[in-house]
Write a protein that holds these residues in place. Structure first.
Motif, PDB file in Angstrom:
ATOM      1  N   GLN A  15     -23.737 -15.485  -9.108  1.00  0.00           N
ATOM      2  CA  GLN A  15     -24.101 -15.588 -10.515  1.00  0.00           C
ATOM      3  C   GLN A  15     -24.811 -16.922 -10.737  1.00  0.00           C
ATOM      4  O   GLN A  15     -24.630 -17.872  -9.967  1.00  0.00           O
ATOM      5  CB  GLN A  15     -22.839 -15.512 -11.396  1.00  0.00           C
ATOM      6  N   THR A  19     -24.441 -20.392 -15.849  1.00  0.00           N
ATOM      7  CA  THR A  19     -23.553 -19.402 -16.466  1.00  0.00           C
ATOM      8  C   THR A  19     -22.119 -19.612 -16.004  1.00  0.00           C
ATOM      9  O   THR A  19     -21.170 -19.538 -16.800  1.00  0.00           O
ATOM     10  CB  THR A  19     -24.011 -17.976 -16.106  1.00  0.00           C
ATOM     11  N   HIS A  22     -20.638 -22.822 -17.547  1.00  0.00           N
ATOM     12  CA  HIS A  22     -20.295 -22.540 -18.945  1.00  0.00           C
ATOM     13  C   HIS A  22     -18.974 -21.777 -19.025  1.00  0.00           C
ATOM     14  O   HIS A  22     -18.091 -22.116 -19.810  1.00  0.00           O
ATOM     15  CB  HIS A  22     -21.420 -21.729 -19.606  1.00  0.00           C
ATOM     16  N   ARG A  23     -18.821 -20.729 -18.208  1.00  0.00           N
ATOM     17  CA  ARG A  23     -17.609 -19.913 -18.230  1.00  0.00           C
ATOM     18  C   ARG A  23     -16.384 -20.739 -17.863  1.00  0.00           C
ATOM     19  O   ARG A  23     -15.334 -20.645 -18.512  1.00  0.00           O
ATOM     20  CB  ARG A  23     -17.754 -18.739 -17.262  1.00  0.00           C
ATOM     21  N   LYS A  62     -24.703 -24.994 -24.874  1.00  0.00           N
ATOM     22  CA  LYS A  62     -24.219 -23.674 -25.295  1.00  0.00           C
ATOM     23  C   LYS A  62     -22.800 -23.771 -25.861  1.00  0.00           C
ATOM     24  O   LYS A  62     -22.472 -23.142 -26.879  1.00  0.00           O
ATOM     25  CB  LYS A  62     -24.261 -22.695 -24.123  1.00  0.00           C
TER      26      LYS A  62
END
Length: 237
Positions: A15, A19, A22-23, A62
């Motif tokens: 991935q 991302t 962030h997760r 984000k």
């Protein structure tokens, strides 16, 4: 900055790096591993993940947009306090979407779907005592299962986007939540779906999503240092 050596603080190659970062940070904030006021270092996280600072910076931006981080120019990036107003807004959105989803799936439920819901409830009973992370993950899986069967992936994404503040409160107040009552509410939702009763399924879901209204006042007042507007909360309904 918290404990970057946590086992879950690892990235893989399946991935996008930004991302995943962030997760990971989002989960640590939601699970209250990173409490309000904790300072996060862009440089330290980039070093830990062995990446450039760019994906970390993108993750910070984000998370700030989601209301989880506060970026203070020339001063640093900090975990934001929990906003009671944001929690109440998220609960409102969640009820509106999930009540309709419950009513929708109650129209034509199939056996495999109902069996999966029963399995999740059984797993929740096992995780009920002392394992907040496991219990709340199963709760999340229960609700996601309903949305997936309904084919409402976009609606579920909206719920996912707003529920971070809700889940922060749920982790903080885990031992104040009536676990048996929450499971009973899940049972009631499944019972209405099994009976093909859309109105009752929607009503049962509405009752379930309002549970946090009963615990939010107490947790906000007992942990005022973690909230930015605890003084504005209304008494429990």
């Amino acid at each position: 900055m918290g404990d970057p050596e946590h086992n879950d603080w690892e990235i893989t190659h399946d991935q996008a790096v930004g991302t995943q970062i962030h997760r990971i940070i989002r989960e640590r904030i939601v699970c209250t591993d990173l409490l309000p006021g904790v300072r996060l270092s862009e440089a330290e996280l980039a070093k830990h993940f062995n990446v450039s600072r760019q994906p970390v910076r993108e993750a910070f931006i984000k998370l700030a947009d989601e209301g989880l981080l506060e970026i203070r120019p020339q001063r640093g990036t900090y975990v934001r306090k929990i906003s009671v107003a944001a929690v109440l807004d998220a609960r409102f959105v969640r009820e509106a979407i999930e009540a309709d989803i419950a009513g929708f799936v109650a129209k034509e439920p199939d056996a495999a779907f109902l069996a999966r819901l029963e399995q999740l409830i059984a797993e929740q009973r096992k995780a009920m005592k002392g394992d907040a992370r496991a219990f709340l993950k199963l709760d999340h899986d229960f609700h996601r299962c309903l949305a997936e069967v309904a084919g409402k992936t976009y609606a579920w994404k909206i719920v996912e986007d707003v529920r971070a503040q809700l889940d922060r409160v749920r982790y903080l107040s885990y031992f104040q939540f009536p676990m048996e009552e929450i499971i009973d509410q899940h049972v009631g939702i499944v019972s209405a779906i099994t009976s093909r009763d859309p109105e009752q399924a929607s009503a049962a879901m509405r009752e379930h999503t309002r549970e946090i209204l009963h615990t939010l006042p107490d947790i906000a007042r007992s942990r005022t240092e973690l909230f930015d507007d605890a003084d504005k909360i209304a008494p429990s309904p």
